[in-house]
Design an enzyme around this catalytic site. Structure first.
Site, PDB file in Angstrom:
ATOM      1  CB  CYS A  13      -0.928   0.015   1.219  1.00 23.03           C
ATOM      2  SG  CYS A  13      -0.040   0.234   2.774  1.00 23.03           S
ATOM      3  CB  CYS A  16       4.308  -0.468   1.837  1.00 23.66           C
ATOM      4  SG  CYS A  16       3.257  -1.622   2.700  1.00 23.66           S
ATOM      5  CG  ASP A 426      13.550  26.704 -31.962  1.00 29.79           C
ATOM      6  OD1 ASP A 426      14.000  27.839 -32.161  1.00 29.79           O
ATOM      7  OD2 ASP A 426      13.958  25.680 -32.530  1.00 29.79           O
ATOM      8  CG  ASP A 624      15.271  21.673 -33.043  1.00 28.83           C
ATOM      9  OD1 ASP A 624      15.743  21.188 -34.065  1.00 28.83           O
ATOM     10  OD2 ASP A 624      15.309  22.886 -32.791  1.00 28.83           O
ATOM     11  CG  ASP A 628      15.683  25.672 -28.878  1.00 23.68           C
ATOM     12  OD1 ASP A 628      15.625  26.899 -28.975  1.00 23.68           O
ATOM     13  OD2 ASP A 628      15.501  24.890 -29.833  1.00 23.68           O
TER      14      ASP A 628
END
Length: 731
Positions: A13, A16, A426, A624, A628
Site C-alpha cells: 500500500c 509501505c 522555437d 530542438d 534551446d
C-alpha cells in the site's frame, strides 16, 4: 552520482512505499529515492563513491522489505499462473471453512465429526487447523505488518496483522475452554474471520496484480518486439548470431520480412520500413543509405545492410522502457497528498480501534463484542484504495502516452500539463523541419526542371554549405543522377562554379552575377521569391541565367491546423527564434502565430521564459537545438522532438518520438483526464473510509452493523472500484 532501479518485494500500500521512500532518503550517500508502488520498484540516485548496490539492498532490508535486484521488467505470466492456482486452492478452503462454521445456521448437512453440536472439540480443532493454514498463506502480510510496526511506519499490513492475530489469540483462548469441556465457547470462535480476512486481502492483491500487469503491457510489447537473433557479415560471409553477440560497428543484414535487430545506420540498400510500433505512423517509410533504422522495425520489401550503432541498454527501445519506468517512479505532487494521508491515517485507525475497544468494555459490552469491533475497524480501514488511487492512474497514463509516441520523463508532467496556458515554440527544427529544401523553381530556359536541378546538384553535392543539403536531399528523393564536374571552385559568400560537358555553370546569389558581369533582368522574380521567405540561387549556363531556385526551411506538416486547435483552447502562442524578423514574421503569418520574438540569443530565450513565469503564466516550451536547452530547462514543462540534439532532449520533460506537434494537444488532453481520474479515486478512497469506519465502530448499530468478514469484502470492493476507474484511462 549513479541511478539504479531496484525491484522491491513486500510493498502492499502507499504507506509501505511511503515509509520505504522516507527511510531511503534519510540514508547518507543517497541523493534521492522515489518508490513506485505499482511497478514495485525504487528509483535511487546515489553517490557511487560511498555506496554500491549491496549497500542499497541492505537499506531496503533494514526498512522491512526485500530487494529482488535490478529491475528487468521480466514477463510476469508464469508468476501470475502460480498466483492464480494458489488463490483458487485457498478460495476452495475458505468456502469449506465457511461451510463448517456457518452451515448449521442455515440447516446445511454437516458431517457429525465436524458438527458444532455433535463434536464441538473436533469442530474447533478443524477450524483452528484451517486458520493456521491461512496464517501460513498470509505470512508475508504478517511479517510486513510486524516489521513496519517495529520501524514505526505502520501500514495496511500492520492493521491486518493486529486484527488477525487479535482474532486468533482470542479464538485460541476460547478453543482451550472448549477442549476443557465448556462447549458454549464454540460461539466465541473467530477462526473463520482469520481465514476470510486473509483470503480477501490476498484476493484483492491478486486482482490488483492483474491490473498492474496490464498497465505494463505497452512496455512488455516494446521489449518483446526486438528479435532474438541477427545476421551479421563476417569476412564477407553471413553468420546468424544472438542479439547479445552483436557489437557496435558490426554490419547487420536484413531481408524483406525481417525485423531490424539493432539500432543502426544503413550503408547499403533501400526498403520500406514499418516503425508504427514506435511512431504510431501506419504508412511504411522508405529508408536508404545513411538513414537510421530502429530495432523492431519491419523490413517490408528490400535488402539492407546497416552498421550497428546502439545495442542492449543503449537501444531506442531500452531507452524508452527506462524513461517510462523512471517517469512512473517519480512522484506527481498530487500523489504526495495520498502518501501524507496514509502516514497519518494508519496510526489514527489503530488509535481509534483501541479507544473503541476500551469504550465498549467501559460501557459494559462483552469482551467478545469489544474484540470483534476492534478487529472490524482495523480490517475495514485498510488503505488499499488510497494507496492505488494515484500511482495506478499515473502508470496507465504513462503507458497510454508511450503508445502515442509521447515519452514523459517526469510523472508530474501528467498533473501539470492541463494547466498550461502559454506555449513557446522555437522556429527552426520545431515549427519547421530545420533543414533547407527546394521550395520553388523559376525556369527561364528551354531545359526541363529536372535537367536544371541535375546541373545545379552536380555542383552542390561537392559543397558542405547548408544550401547544398537541399539539393542533395532533392536528388536523393527524386532519384536524379549527378554529372561529372571539372574545374570546380567555391567563391566564399557568393557561390560555386564548374564545368559540365564543356559548359560553364555558375551557381550563387546576386553577388556572383556582379562578379562575372552577368546582367540581371530577373530582380522582380527574385523579390517575389524573397517575399515568400526563400534564399535565392541563380543558375547560370555559359553566362546566361537559365533559372532561379528558391530554397527555404519548410514548415512542418499540419502545423497550421495544430496552431488553430491550440488557439481554440485559449492557449497563448509565442514563436521564439534566433532568426531575423523578416523570415520569422513570414513563417508566423503562414502558420497563424502573431506573437513573435525574433533575433533571440540562448540567454534571451531563457530570460523570456523566466519573465513569462514571473507574470504567473504556466509555460510549455517546445524546442530542438542546443540554443534551446537553457529555455527548456526553465519552462514549467519542456518538450523536445527526437530529431533534436541530445542536449535538448536531456533538458526536456517530454520527448515527441514522431516529431508530431499535435501530440502536445494529446498530452494536455491525457493530463486533464488523468487528474480527473486521480481526484475521483481519492474521493472514493476517502469516502469509503469516512463511511465504513463509523459503521465498523457500531455508531449505526440500530440500522446497520458489520463483522470482520464483511469488512474484508468491503475493502476489496473499494480497491476494485479504484482499479476499474483507473483503467478507464485506456479508453
Amino acid at each position: 552520482m549513479k541511478k539504479v532501479i531496484l525491484e522491491i518485494e513486500g510493498m502492499t500500500c502507499s504507506a509501505c512505499s511511503n515509509s520505504l521512500e522516507k527511510y531511503l532518503n534519510k540514508q547518507k550517500g543517497i541523493k534521492t529515492a522515489s518508490v513506485n508502488l505499482v511497478l514495485k520498484t525504487a528509483l535511487i540516485e546515489y553517490d557511487d563513491k560511498e555506496l554500491n548496490i549491496s549497500n542499497l539492498e541492505e537499506f531496503i532490508k533494514k526498512s522491512g522489505f526485500k530487494s529482488l535486484g535490478i529491475y528487468t521488467n521480466k514477463n510476469p505470466k508464469e508468476e501470475r499462473k502460480k498466483y492464480k492456482k494458489t488463490t483458487i486452492i485457498f478460495g476452495i478452503l475458505a468456502l469449506i471453512t465457511m461451510y463448517i462454521s456457518m452451515g448449521h445456521m442455515i440447516n446445511l448437512p454437516v458431517p457429525n465429526i465436524i458438527d458444532i453440536n455433535h463434536s464441538p472439540i473436533s469442530y474447533t480443532i478443524v477450524l483452528f487447523l484451517l486458520a493456521i493454514l491461512f496464517l501460513i498463506y498470509g505470512l508475508n502480510i504478517i511479517k510486513s505488518g510486524i516489521k513496519n510496526l517495529i520501524h514505526k511506519s505502520p501500514n495496511m499490513d500492520t492493521l491486518v496483522t493486529i486484527s488477525v492475530l487479535s482474532s486468533m489469540i482470542y479464538s485460541i483462548y476460547n478453543m482451550i475452554m472448549v477442549i476443557q469441556g465448556n462447549s458454549n465457547y464454540t460461539h466465541f470462535l473467530y477462526f473463520e474471520s482469520v481465514v476470510m480476512v486473509i483470503f480477501f486481502i490476498k484476493l484483492g492483491r491478486y486482482l490488483d496484480k492483474i491490473s498492474k500487469d496490464k498497465t505494463k503491457e505497452a512496455i512488455e510489447k516494446l521489449v518483446q518486439i526486438t528479435p532474438n537473433k541477427a545476421i551479421i557479415k563476417v569476412d564477407g560471409k553471413e553468420k546468424e548470431v544472438t542479439i547479445d553477440e552483436v557489437k557496435r560497428k558490426d554490419i547487420v543484414v536484413s531481408y524483406a520480412g525481417d525485423r531490424i535487430s539493432v539500432d543502426g545506420k544503413i550503408i547499403k540498400g533501400k526498403a520500406h520500413l514499418d516503425e508504427s510500433f514506435l511512431t504510431g505512423e501506419s504508412t511504411p517509410i522508405i529508408k536508404s543509405i545513411n538513414d537510421k533504422v530502429i530495432a523492431g522495425s519491419i523490413n517490408y520489401d528490400g535488402y539492407l545492410e546497416y552498421e550497428a550503432e546502439k545495442i542492449g541498454k543503449d537501444s531506442t527501445i531500452s531507452q524508452i522502457v527506462k524513461l517510462v519506468v523512471e517517469a512512473t517512479s517519480t512522484k506527481a505532487p498530487i500523489a504526495k497528498i495520498a502518501d501524507k494521508a496514509s502516514s497519518y491515517f494508519v496510526p489514527s485507525v489503530i488509535i481509534i480501534a483501541i479507544l473503541t475497544f476500551i469504550t465498549y468494555i467501559i460501557l459494559g459490552y462483552s469482551f467478545n463484542d469489544a474484540i470483534i469491533t476492534f478487529v472490524t475497524i482495523l480490517v475495514v480501514a485498510c488503505p488499499c484504495a488510497l494507496g492505488l488511487a494515484t500511482p495506478l492512474a499515473i502508470v496507465v497514463s504513462e503507458g497510454l502516452c508511450a503508445s502515442q509516441g509521447i515519452l514523459v520523463k517526469k510523472s508530474e508532467v501528467l498533473e501539470n500539463a492541463k494547466n498550461i496556458n502559454t506555449i513557446v515554440f522555437d522556429k527552426t527544427g520545431t515549427l519547421t523541419y530545420g533543414n533547407l529544401k527546394i521550395s520553388e523553381i523559376i525556369n527561364i530556359s528551354k531545359l526541363k526542371d529536372e535537367e536544371i536541378i541535375q546541373l545545379a546538384s552536380s555542383l552542390e553535392v561537392k559543397t558542405s554549405h547548408p544550401i547544398g543539403g537541399a539539393f542533395k536531399n532533392y536528388i536523393k528523393e527524386n532519384s536524379i543522377s549527378v554529372l561529372e564536374v571539372k574545374d570546380y571552385q567555391e567563391i566564399a559568400g557568393k557561390g560555386i562554379i564548374g564545368k559540365i560537358k564543356n559548359n560553364e555553370i555558375i551557381l550563387g546569389n546576386a553577388k556572383i552575377l556582379d562578379q562575372f558581369n552577368i546582367k540581371n533582368k530577373y530582380k522582380l522574380k527574385e523579390k517575389e521569391l524573397l517575399n515568400k521567405g526563400n534564399t535565392i540561387i541563380y543558375i547560370v549556363k555559359n553566362k546566361q541565367i537559365i533559372a532561379l531556385i528558391g530554397v527555404k526551411d519548410i514548415i512542418r506538416k499540419n502545423t497550421r491546423q495544430i496552431i488553430d486547435k491550440l488557439k481554440k483552447k485559449n492557449i497563448e502562442l509565442i514563436m521564439l527564434t534566433g532568426d531575423n524578423q523578416e523570415v520569422a514574421h513570414l513563417i508566423g503569418q503562414e502558420i497563424g502565430i502573431d506573437n513573435i520574438i525574433a533575433g533571440a540569443t540562448p540567454t534571451d530565450k531563457s530570460k523570456i521564459i523566466k519573465d513569462l513565469k514571473e507574470q504567473g503564466k504556466k509555460v510549455l516550451m517546445c524546442g530542438d537545438g542546443i540554443n534551446d536547452s537553457p529555455a527548456l530547462a526553465n519552462a514549467n514543462i519542456s518538450v523536445s522532438i527526437t530529431s533534436g540534439t541530445d542536449i535538448a532532449m536531456d533538458s526536456s520533460d517530454v520527448i515527441l518520438v514522431k516529431n508530431d506537434l499535435s501530440k502536445i494537444i494529446d498530452l494536455i488532453t491525457i493530463s486533464t483526464h488523468t487528474v480527473n481520474i486521480i481526484k475521483q479515486n481519492l474521493f472514493w478512497a476517502f469516502f469509503y473510509n469516512s463511511l465504513m469506519i463509523p459503521i465498523s465502530m457500531g455508531l449505526l448499530k440500530p440500522w446497520i452493523s458489520i463483522n470482520p468478514m464483511i469488512a474484508g469484502i468491503a475493502m476489496v470492493i473499494s480497491s476494485i472500484t479504484v482499479i476499474l476507474n483507473s483503467l478507464r484511462l485506456k479508453k
